[in-house]
Design an enzyme around this catalytic site. Sequence first.
Site, PDB file in Angstrom:
ATOM      1  N   GLU A   1      -5.084   7.654  12.735  1.00 30.53           N
ATOM      2  CA  GLU A   1      -4.600   8.220  11.482  1.00 30.53           C
ATOM      3  C   GLU A   1      -3.121   8.593  11.587  1.00 30.53           C
ATOM      4  O   GLU A   1      -2.726   9.746  11.522  1.00 30.53           O
ATOM      5  CB  GLU A   1      -5.448   9.437  11.085  1.00 30.53           C
ATOM      6  CG  GLU A   1      -5.147  10.006   9.714  1.00 30.53           C
ATOM      7  CD  GLU A   1      -5.225   8.985   8.595  1.00 30.53           C
ATOM      8  OE1 GLU A   1      -4.378   9.049   7.698  1.00 30.53           O
ATOM      9  OE2 GLU A   1      -6.124   8.125   8.616  1.00 30.53           O
ATOM     10  N   TRP A   2      -2.291   7.564  11.832  1.00 33.38           N
ATOM     11  CA  TRP A   2      -0.839   7.672  11.805  1.00 33.38           C
ATOM     12  C   TRP A   2      -0.326   8.825  12.669  1.00 33.38           C
ATOM     13  O   TRP A   2      -0.615   8.879  13.851  1.00 33.38           O
ATOM     14  CB  TRP A   2      -0.366   7.766  10.353  1.00 33.38           C
ATOM     15  CG  TRP A   2      -0.946   6.686   9.494  1.00 33.38           C
ATOM     16  CD1 TRP A   2      -1.817   6.832   8.459  1.00 33.38           C
ATOM     17  CD2 TRP A   2      -0.733   5.257   9.609  1.00 33.38           C
ATOM     18  NE1 TRP A   2      -2.156   5.608   7.923  1.00 33.38           N
ATOM     19  CE2 TRP A   2      -1.498   4.627   8.603  1.00 33.38           C
ATOM     20  CE3 TRP A   2       0.035   4.451  10.464  1.00 33.38           C
ATOM     21  CZ2 TRP A   2      -1.531   3.235   8.434  1.00 33.38           C
ATOM     22  CZ3 TRP A   2       0.008   3.066  10.285  1.00 33.38           C
ATOM     23  CH2 TRP A   2      -0.763   2.484   9.282  1.00 33.38           C
TER      24      TRP A   2
ATOM     25  N   TRP B   1     -12.609   5.569   1.902  1.00 28.84           N
ATOM     26  CA  TRP B   1     -11.834   5.614   3.138  1.00 28.84           C
ATOM     27  C   TRP B   1     -12.488   6.660   4.041  1.00 28.84           C
ATOM     28  O   TRP B   1     -12.497   7.829   3.711  1.00 28.84           O
ATOM     29  CB  TRP B   1     -10.376   5.996   2.869  1.00 28.84           C
ATOM     30  CG  TRP B   1      -9.565   5.911   4.121  1.00 28.84           C
ATOM     31  CD1 TRP B   1      -9.410   6.876   5.079  1.00 28.84           C
ATOM     32  CD2 TRP B   1      -8.831   4.770   4.576  1.00 28.84           C
ATOM     33  NE1 TRP B   1      -8.625   6.428   6.099  1.00 28.84           N
ATOM     34  CE2 TRP B   1      -8.253   5.132   5.819  1.00 28.84           C
ATOM     35  CE3 TRP B   1      -8.615   3.485   4.093  1.00 28.84           C
ATOM     36  CZ2 TRP B   1      -7.458   4.249   6.551  1.00 28.84           C
ATOM     37  CZ3 TRP B   1      -7.823   2.626   4.817  1.00 28.84           C
ATOM     38  CH2 TRP B   1      -7.253   3.005   6.032  1.00 28.84           C
TER      39      TRP B   1
ATOM     40  N   PHE C   1     -11.699  10.308   9.447  1.00 28.18           N
ATOM     41  CA  PHE C   1     -12.053  10.001   8.060  1.00 28.18           C
ATOM     42  C   PHE C   1     -13.324   9.167   7.939  1.00 28.18           C
ATOM     43  O   PHE C   1     -13.779   8.896   6.835  1.00 28.18           O
ATOM     44  CB  PHE C   1     -10.917   9.225   7.385  1.00 28.18           C
ATOM     45  CG  PHE C   1      -9.835  10.084   6.809  1.00 28.18           C
ATOM     46  CD1 PHE C   1      -9.903  10.530   5.502  1.00 28.18           C
ATOM     47  CD2 PHE C   1      -8.729  10.436   7.566  1.00 28.18           C
ATOM     48  CE1 PHE C   1      -8.898  11.321   4.960  1.00 28.18           C
ATOM     49  CE2 PHE C   1      -7.717  11.217   7.033  1.00 28.18           C
ATOM     50  CZ  PHE C   1      -7.799  11.662   5.723  1.00 28.18           C
TER      51      PHE C   1
ATOM     52  N   TYR D   1      -6.737  11.432  -3.111  1.00 29.17           N
ATOM     53  CA  TYR D   1      -7.301  12.326  -2.107  1.00 29.17           C
ATOM     54  C   TYR D   1      -7.310  13.794  -2.535  1.00 29.17           C
ATOM     55  O   TYR D   1      -8.262  14.504  -2.284  1.00 29.17           O
ATOM     56  CB  TYR D   1      -6.520  12.207  -0.797  1.00 29.17           C
ATOM     57  CG  TYR D   1      -6.771  10.921  -0.044  1.00 29.17           C
ATOM     58  CD1 TYR D   1      -7.797  10.829   0.890  1.00 29.17           C
ATOM     59  CD2 TYR D   1      -5.990   9.792  -0.268  1.00 29.17           C
ATOM     60  CE1 TYR D   1      -8.045   9.651   1.583  1.00 29.17           C
ATOM     61  CE2 TYR D   1      -6.223   8.605   0.416  1.00 29.17           C
ATOM     62  CZ  TYR D   1      -7.252   8.542   1.339  1.00 29.17           C
ATOM     63  OH  TYR D   1      -7.495   7.366   2.018  1.00 29.17           O
TER      64      TYR D   1
ATOM     65  N   GLU E   1      -8.780   3.797  -2.278  1.00 26.65           N
ATOM     66  CA  GLU E   1      -9.096   4.709  -1.178  1.00 26.65           C
ATOM     67  C   GLU E   1      -9.517   6.046  -1.761  1.00 26.65           C
ATOM     68  O   GLU E   1      -8.949   6.509  -2.750  1.00 26.65           O
ATOM     69  CB  GLU E   1      -7.898   4.935  -0.238  1.00 26.65           C
ATOM     70  CG  GLU E   1      -7.480   3.751   0.599  1.00 26.65           C
ATOM     71  CD  GLU E   1      -6.272   4.072   1.486  1.00 26.65           C
ATOM     72  OE1 GLU E   1      -6.041   5.275   1.766  1.00 26.65           O
ATOM     73  OE2 GLU E   1      -5.566   3.136   1.884  1.00 26.65           O
TER      74      GLU E   1
ATOM     75  N   ASN F   1       0.829  -1.199   0.000  1.00 22.92           N
ATOM     76  CA  ASN F   1       0.000   0.000   0.000  1.00 22.92           C
ATOM     77  C   ASN F   1       0.867   1.253   0.000  1.00 22.92           C
ATOM     78  O   ASN F   1       1.692   1.449   0.893  1.00 22.92           O
ATOM     79  CB  ASN F   1      -0.904   0.032   1.238  1.00 22.92           C
ATOM     80  CG  ASN F   1      -1.820   1.242   1.243  1.00 22.92           C
ATOM     81  OD1 ASN F   1      -2.789   1.311   0.498  1.00 22.92           O
ATOM     82  ND2 ASN F   1      -1.499   2.229   2.079  1.00 22.92           N
ATOM     83  N   GLU F   2       0.705   2.065  -1.033  1.00 23.57           N
ATOM     84  CA  GLU F   2       1.327   3.388  -1.118  1.00 23.57           C
ATOM     85  C   GLU F   2       2.830   3.376  -0.855  1.00 23.57           C
ATOM     86  O   GLU F   2       3.313   3.964   0.120  1.00 23.57           O
ATOM     87  CB  GLU F   2       0.638   4.354  -0.149  1.00 23.57           C
ATOM     88  CG  GLU F   2      -0.842   4.541  -0.415  1.00 23.57           C
ATOM     89  CD  GLU F   2      -1.512   5.529   0.520  1.00 23.57           C
ATOM     90  OE1 GLU F   2      -2.577   6.038   0.169  1.00 23.57           O
ATOM     91  OE2 GLU F   2      -0.952   5.791   1.619  1.00 23.57           O
TER      92      GLU F   2
END
Length: 577
Positions: A467-468, A460, A476, A338, A410, A193-194
């Site tokens: 959230e990190w 998402w 979100f 996003y 997402e 992922n990413e």
Amino acid sequence: MAKGSWFFIILFIISMLENMINSLELDRHSFPDDFIFGTAASAFQYEGATSEGGKSPTIWDHFSLTYPERTKMHNADVAIDFYHRYKDDIKLMKELNMDAFRFSISWSRLIPSGKLKDGVNKEGVQFYKDLIDELLANDIQPSMTLYHWDHPQSLEDEYGGFLSPKIVEDFRDFARICFEEFGDKVKMWTTINEPYIMTVAGYDQGNKAAGRCSKWVNEKCQAGDSSTEPYIVSHHTLLAHAAAVEEFRKCEKTSHDGQIGIVLSPRWFEPYHSDSTDDKEAAERALAFEIGWHLDPVIHGDYPEIVKKYAGNKLPSFTVEQSKMLQNSSDFVGINYYTARFAAHLPHIDPEKPRFKTDHHVEWKLTNHSGHIIGPGEERGFLFSHPEGLRKVLNYIKERYNNMPVYIKENGINDNDDGTKPREEIVKDTFRIEYHKTHFEELHKAIVEDGCDVRGYYAWSLMDNFEWEHGYTARFGLYYVDFVNGLKRYPKDSVKWFKRFLKKSVVGESNKEEVEEMSRAEGNKTFKGFEESAGFFASFMAMNQSRRDEENNRCSFDFPHTHFGVLQGIENPSSFY
């Protein structure tokens, strides 16, 4: 009545009909029949139970507990407790009419030491099997991500995690176990992922685990080199992806009807000055690094020439064997979209302060040369809505990568919560409804008008979650999670909107098709007479009364001007978005 009067009346009715048909809002039936609508999550952000079920610490456990000031003094020891509450949460997905759920597997829960030779955690295997079975029992298709940034801390301690090529074979073993254990019931897989976010935020900016960077970039970093490490980590990430795909295609359980791909996180870039050749080229370079840096290798087997040019000898090279293994190693590309930025050419960089972020000589900006902002934002500081960028990203992929299949893995927007907003205010998320609505509109154009091969969309996220580096301050979710009072879930207004949008049997949908057929039969330009036209108009009005009633009951959308306060002063937010 004179013929001329009849003519103008008929024109008026035709105009009314055309406007009414065009004003019908999109819903799931506006998309192809096999289009997938789902929601997404990750293990670390959702599961909690960090010390239960045989799980070992991940690099994010270490990062958030060792440096709590770097995650708003929050950690994911409990997160939203999905580990214990997944059955109830799946019921909410079903009520939303979701087709699929994308989630990641915790490497630390499945193979606690990170190394297969030390054994597989049976309790971890059983948790994911139970989760998959519960999804299928509710007619929700599982979509599994192998890696969402949370490898075992033990591998970080032993050899530096993705800084070492040793990670590739350990990841291969982990992937093989996943395919063998879950491949008979899971047909949609993603590897990494990413990778862009993982490498840049973790090794250039240092604001995400592993939290490494040059000291001059972020004084909180204990070690790292922002100039070289992002390229090294990214290289090993791509090789790990290729190794996993090789195992996937050898596995009998997954090789016949499964599909696997990588997930990227591109922003769209517009030139800072639309008339500037330098800025146009800067926007192209930014896209090459955001998309081509990872997509070119998994399609063509090598990095784009423009990335090679600007990264120079800091960019590792692939052997002939590695290139062959990478080539065509993605059945589709997952896109997490996003936001967007303006790109300005950066003519000079400080040779004493080299870093990945400036290697391609691009400066990201929120406003263009005339002060126009890229899109509405809020006091979150890192997300600005630019839905047309989604369509442009999809066309970029269509044109450069032979219209390969795409899944939007997402898409969403957060609400900043500093602890002062009451729940009653946060759940009134009309800005989120408008965000998804406008992105669906651009997605629909990309598919129907442009011919982009897009096959699914995952929102998402279902729930507010960890959230990190923002901890629990960036919400979100479609559902509000009360992190203070027992993690109770509350539906936001966006839940009601999604239920309507995803309704599988929509009153009036067949009527819309009937109206269009009637229009074609009548020629849609002229009618045989006013009596027929008036009758048709009355029929149309009657057939769509229920839809109009429903439209009148919808939430009013005050986005973008009243609900979003634009954060003008931030040109380069440190967050990955």
